[in-house]
Design a protein around this motif. Structure first.
Motif, PDB file in Angstrom:
ATOM      1  N   ALA A  75     -30.727  73.161 -89.354  1.00 33.17           N
ATOM      2  CA  ALA A  75     -31.498  74.403 -89.411  1.00 33.17           C
ATOM      3  C   ALA A  75     -32.859  74.152 -90.040  1.00 33.17           C
ATOM      4  N   ARG A  76     -33.827  74.933 -89.612  1.00 34.06           N
ATOM      5  CA  ARG A  76     -35.175  74.909 -90.185  1.00 34.06           C
ATOM      6  C   ARG A  76     -35.476  76.307 -90.725  1.00 34.06           C
ATOM      7  N   PRO A  77     -34.985  76.612 -91.929  1.00 31.77           N
ATOM      8  CA  PRO A  77     -35.266  77.934 -92.505  1.00 31.77           C
ATOM      9  C   PRO A  77     -36.767  78.113 -92.746  1.00 31.77           C
ATOM     10  N   ASP A  78     -37.182  79.362 -92.847  1.00 31.37           N
ATOM     11  CA  ASP A  78     -38.576  79.641 -93.187  1.00 31.37           C
ATOM     12  C   ASP A  78     -38.864  79.275 -94.636  1.00 31.37           C
ATOM     13  N   GLY A  79     -37.832  79.233 -95.468  1.00 28.10           N
ATOM     14  CA  GLY A  79     -37.987  78.822 -96.853  1.00 28.10           C
ATOM     15  C   GLY A  79     -36.700  78.220 -97.380  1.00 28.10           C
ATOM     16  N   VAL A  80     -36.831  77.177 -98.195  1.00 24.37           N
ATOM     17  CA  VAL A  80     -35.692  76.521 -98.834  1.00 24.37           C
ATOM     18  C   VAL A  80     -36.032  76.371-100.312  1.00 24.37           C
ATOM     19  N   LEU A  81     -35.303  77.057-101.183  1.00 20.53           N
ATOM     20  CA  LEU A  81     -35.562  77.012-102.621  1.00 20.53           C
ATOM     21  C   LEU A  81     -34.590  76.049-103.293  1.00 20.53           C
ATOM     22  N   ALA A  82     -35.164  75.081-104.006  1.00 25.00           N
ATOM     23  CA  ALA A  82     -34.370  74.081-104.725  1.00 25.00           C
ATOM     24  C   ALA A  82     -35.234  73.503-105.837  1.00 25.00           C
ATOM     25  N   ASP A  83     -34.621  72.657-106.650  1.00 22.26           N
ATOM     26  CA  ASP A  83     -35.373  71.927-107.663  1.00 22.26           C
ATOM     27  C   ASP A  83     -36.546  71.224-106.987  1.00 22.26           C
ATOM     28  N   ALA A  84     -37.675  71.165-107.677  1.00 19.60           N
ATOM     29  CA  ALA A  84     -38.901  70.617-107.083  1.00 19.60           C
ATOM     30  C   ALA A  84     -38.726  69.209-106.538  1.00 19.60           C
ATOM     31  N   GLU A  85     -37.809  68.426-107.079  1.00 20.82           N
ATOM     32  CA  GLU A  85     -37.617  67.041-106.640  1.00 20.82           C
ATOM     33  C   GLU A  85     -36.363  66.858-105.770  1.00 20.82           C
ATOM     34  N   ALA A  86     -35.742  67.936-105.372  1.00 18.56           N
ATOM     35  CA  ALA A  86     -34.438  67.866-104.705  1.00 18.56           C
ATOM     36  C   ALA A  86     -34.437  67.073-103.400  1.00 18.56           C
ATOM     37  N   PHE A  87     -35.536  67.076-102.673  1.00 18.09           N
ATOM     38  CA  PHE A  87     -35.523  66.471-101.341  1.00 18.09           C
ATOM     39  C   PHE A  87     -36.304  65.170-101.248  1.00 18.09           C
ATOM     40  N   VAL A  88     -36.662  64.618-102.381  1.00 18.06           N
ATOM     41  CA  VAL A  88     -37.396  63.351-102.376  1.00 18.06           C
ATOM     42  C   VAL A  88     -36.558  62.282-101.672  1.00 18.06           C
ATOM     43  N   GLY A  89     -37.143  61.634-100.685  1.00 21.93           N
ATOM     44  CA  GLY A  89     -36.483  60.552 -99.973  1.00 21.93           C
ATOM     45  C   GLY A  89     -35.431  60.972 -98.963  1.00 21.93           C
ATOM     46  N   GLN A  90     -35.276  62.257 -98.684  1.00 25.57           N
ATOM     47  CA  GLN A  90     -34.217  62.700 -97.774  1.00 25.57           C
ATOM     48  C   GLN A  90     -34.627  62.835 -96.318  1.00 25.57           C
TER      49      GLN A  90
END
Length: 185
Positions: A75-90
Motif C-alpha cells: 500500500a501507498r498511504p497518503d501519510g505514514v506516521l512513525a518514529d523519524a528513523e523508522a524506515f531508514v534502509g528499508q
C-alpha cells in the motif's frame, strides 16, 4: 500476480509516469491518481500538525508499506506516521511494525475512494496498525479508526469538518479539523 511481479510493475510504472502510484491490496492491483492541489494541502497541513505536536515522529507522504495479515499486500498511504528513523534502509516497501498511524485522503475518484473506505481499513487493521485516519473530502468528515483486532478496527469515531478529532494513543494528538473545510473540493 506475485509480489515480485507487482513490485517490478510498480517500479516500471513510476519510471513511465511520475506520480502514478500502484498498490496491491487484498489481491487487487490498483493505481492511485496523482494528488490534486487540495489533496496535497491536506497532507501538508497534517505533516505540519504532527511535526508541531510530536516532533520525534515523521509523517511520510511517500513511504510504501507491506500490509495484510499475511504481509502480501503493498500500500501507498497518503501519510505514514512513525518514529523519524523508522524506515531508514528499508526501501520502497517498508515493514509496517513501527507504524503508529496511516492516513488516506479521498480523491473524488470512485474506485480509489471505495478502497479507502473498505479494503484499506481491513488491510491496515489486519496488519496491526494502531490508527487509520481517513479524511473524507466527499462526506466532509474525518474518521478515526482504532483498536485493531481480528482483522478489523473495533472503534471508529467520525466527526464533521470543523469539529476536533482525537487521535488516540499511541498518537495522542487532537486535530482542529476546521482548515479541512477549505480543501474539501
Amino acid at each position: 500476480m506475485s509480489i515480485e511481479e507487482f513490485e517490478e510493475l510498480a517500479q516500471a510504472a513510476h519510471r513511465i509516469a511520475e506520480g502514478l502510484r500502484l498498490e496491491f491490496v487484498e489481491g487487487t492491483l490498483s493505481a492511485k491518481p496523482p494528488p490534486n492541489g487540495n489533496h496535497s494541502c491536506v497532507v501538508a497541513w497534517l505533516i505540519r500538525l504532527c511535526l508541531l505536536e510530536r516532533p520525534e515522529l515523521w509523517l511520510s507522504s511517500v513511504q510504501g508499506l507491506v500490509v495484510g495479515d499475511d504481509r502480501t499486500g503493498r500500500a501507498r498511504p497518503d501519510g505514514v506516521l512513525a518514529d523519524a528513523e523508522a524506515f531508514v534502509g528499508q526501501g520502497k516497501w517498508a515493514n509496517s511494525d513501527p507504524v503508529l498511524m496511516v492516513v488516506e485522503v479521498t480523491s473524488h475518484d470512485e474506485a480509489t475512494d471505495l478502497r479507502c473506505r473498505t479494503e484499506k481499513p481491513r488491510s491496515y487493521a489486519a496488519t496491526g496498525i494502531p490508527i487509520y485516519l481517513l479524511i473524507d473530502r466527499d462526506a466532509r468528515v474525518v474518521a478515526v479508526y482504532s483498536c485493531p483486532s481480528l482483522g478489523r478496527y473495533q472503534q471508529v469515531v467520525t466527526v464533521p469538518f470543523g469539529v476536533a478529532a482525537l487521535l488516540p494513543e499511541p498518537v495522542g494528538i487532537t486535530l482542529d479539523t476546521k482548515p479541512l473545510e477549505q480543501w474539501a473540493s
